[in-house]
Design a protein around this motif. Structure first.
Motif, PDB file in Angstrom:
ATOM      1  N   ARG A  63     106.977  56.188 106.796  1.00 61.49           N
ATOM      2  CA  ARG A  63     107.890  55.073 107.017  1.00 61.49           C
ATOM      3  C   ARG A  63     109.032  55.276 106.276  1.00 61.49           C
ATOM      4  O   ARG A  63     110.113  54.629 106.624  1.00 61.49           O
ATOM      5  N   GLN A  77     121.182  63.944 103.910  1.00 59.00           N
ATOM      6  CA  GLN A  77     121.656  63.149 105.109  1.00 59.00           C
ATOM      7  C   GLN A  77     121.344  63.940 106.239  1.00 59.00           C
ATOM      8  O   GLN A  77     120.913  63.228 107.235  1.00 59.00           O
ATOM      9  N   HIS A  80     117.679  63.485 107.027  1.00 64.10           N
ATOM     10  CA  HIS A  80     117.424  62.226 107.581  1.00 64.10           C
ATOM     11  C   HIS A  80     117.629  62.245 109.054  1.00 64.10           C
ATOM     12  O   HIS A  80     116.817  61.843 109.847  1.00 64.10           O
ATOM     13  N   ARG A  81     118.904  62.699 109.421  1.00 67.21           N
ATOM     14  CA  ARG A  81     119.073  62.832 110.816  1.00 67.21           C
ATOM     15  C   ARG A  81     117.886  63.530 111.656  1.00 67.21           C
ATOM     16  O   ARG A  81     117.625  62.999 113.010  1.00 67.21           O
ATOM     17  N   ARG A  84     114.930  61.645 112.014  1.00 70.59           N
ATOM     18  CA  ARG A  84     114.927  60.032 112.875  1.00 70.59           C
ATOM     19  C   ARG A  84     114.655  60.813 114.310  1.00 70.59           C
ATOM     20  O   ARG A  84     114.241  59.908 115.334  1.00 70.59           O
ATOM     21  N   PRO A  88     111.578  57.925 115.149  1.00 69.76           N
ATOM     22  CA  PRO A  88     112.470  57.168 115.052  1.00 69.76           C
ATOM     23  C   PRO A  88     112.242  55.596 114.114  1.00 69.76           C
ATOM     24  O   PRO A  88     111.164  55.220 113.961  1.00 69.76           O
ATOM     25  N   GLY A  89     113.380  55.229 113.344  1.00 69.85           N
ATOM     26  CA  GLY A  89     113.052  54.134 112.810  1.00 69.85           C
ATOM     27  C   GLY A  89     112.903  54.419 111.057  1.00 69.85           C
ATOM     28  O   GLY A  89     112.632  53.497 110.362  1.00 69.85           O
ATOM     29  N   ILE A  90     112.540  55.791 110.780  1.00 69.01           N
ATOM     30  CA  ILE A  90     112.331  56.174 109.613  1.00 69.01           C
ATOM     31  C   ILE A  90     113.269  55.703 108.690  1.00 69.01           C
ATOM     32  O   ILE A  90     114.561  55.908 108.939  1.00 69.01           O
ATOM     33  N   ARG A  91     113.111  55.067 107.466  1.00 71.39           N
ATOM     34  CA  ARG A  91     114.136  54.541 106.682  1.00 71.39           C
ATOM     35  C   ARG A  91     114.211  55.666 105.493  1.00 71.39           C
ATOM     36  O   ARG A  91     113.532  56.604 105.447  1.00 71.39           O
ATOM     37  N   VAL A  92     115.347  55.529 104.632  1.00 68.47           N
ATOM     38  CA  VAL A  92     115.663  56.670 103.975  1.00 68.47           C
ATOM     39  C   VAL A  92     116.325  55.890 102.172  1.00 68.47           C
ATOM     40  O   VAL A  92     116.665  54.659 102.346  1.00 68.47           O
ATOM     41  N   GLU A 112     123.850  54.654 102.923  1.00 67.10           N
ATOM     42  CA  GLU A 112     122.228  54.166 102.479  1.00 67.10           C
ATOM     43  C   GLU A 112     122.022  54.098 101.073  1.00 67.10           C
ATOM     44  O   GLU A 112     122.990  54.613 100.319  1.00 67.10           O
TER      45      GLU A 112
END
Length: 142
Positions: A63, A77, A80-81, A84, A88-92, A112
């Motif tokens: 998550r 960053q 994270h890209r 994703r 999809p939707g993974i938060r950081v 973020e």
């Protein structure tokens, strides 16, 4: 206006967190603190390990990415890209060991959440909970 929670339960969670920290000592302490608050932690020391771990994490979807802003050969960053694309939707939540009110990444000021080191286990847990819930950390008072 959001009401601020008053219970310490707000820090707890059962979600899976992908922790990417190059320093083994910092990674061990950070992972231990997250586990103390109930989170499942997948640990990685490098971006490549994180991507491989994310590909293997089928039964417990990740998550949240908790990662240093600066990683060997890349940055948080970019990681994270890339994540994703797979999740999809993974938060950081980024971690930063450099002083200053603003964190800078390759494309400028980071939008973020960025938690500056050093941090207490309670502060870490609060910021992780806020990041998962999509709430600004300031709203939690941590």
């Amino acid at each position: 206006t959001r009401e601020r929670p008053t219970s310490t339960r707000r820090m707890n969670g059962t979600e899976t967190v992908l922790l990417v920290e190059e320093d083994p000592g910092v990674r061990r302490v950070t992972a231990g603190a997250l586990r103390l608050y109930g989170y499942k932690v997948v640990e990685a020391g490098r971006a490549e390990e994180a991507l491989a771990a994310a590909a293997r994490a089928q039964e417990s979807p990740i998550r949240l990415l908790v990662a240093d802003l600066l990683l060997q050969g890349t940055d948080g960053q970019t990681l994270h890209r890339n994540l994703r694309l797979r999740i999809p939707g993974i938060r950081v939540l980024f971690l930063n060991g450099f002083p200053g009110p603003f964190a800078m990444g390759p494309s400028g000021i980071i939008e973020e959440p960025v938690l500056h080191k050093p941090y207490s286990p309670l502060r870490l847990a609060g910021w992780v909970r806020a990041a998962i819930d999509g709430v600004p950390p300031e709203a939690w008072g941590t």
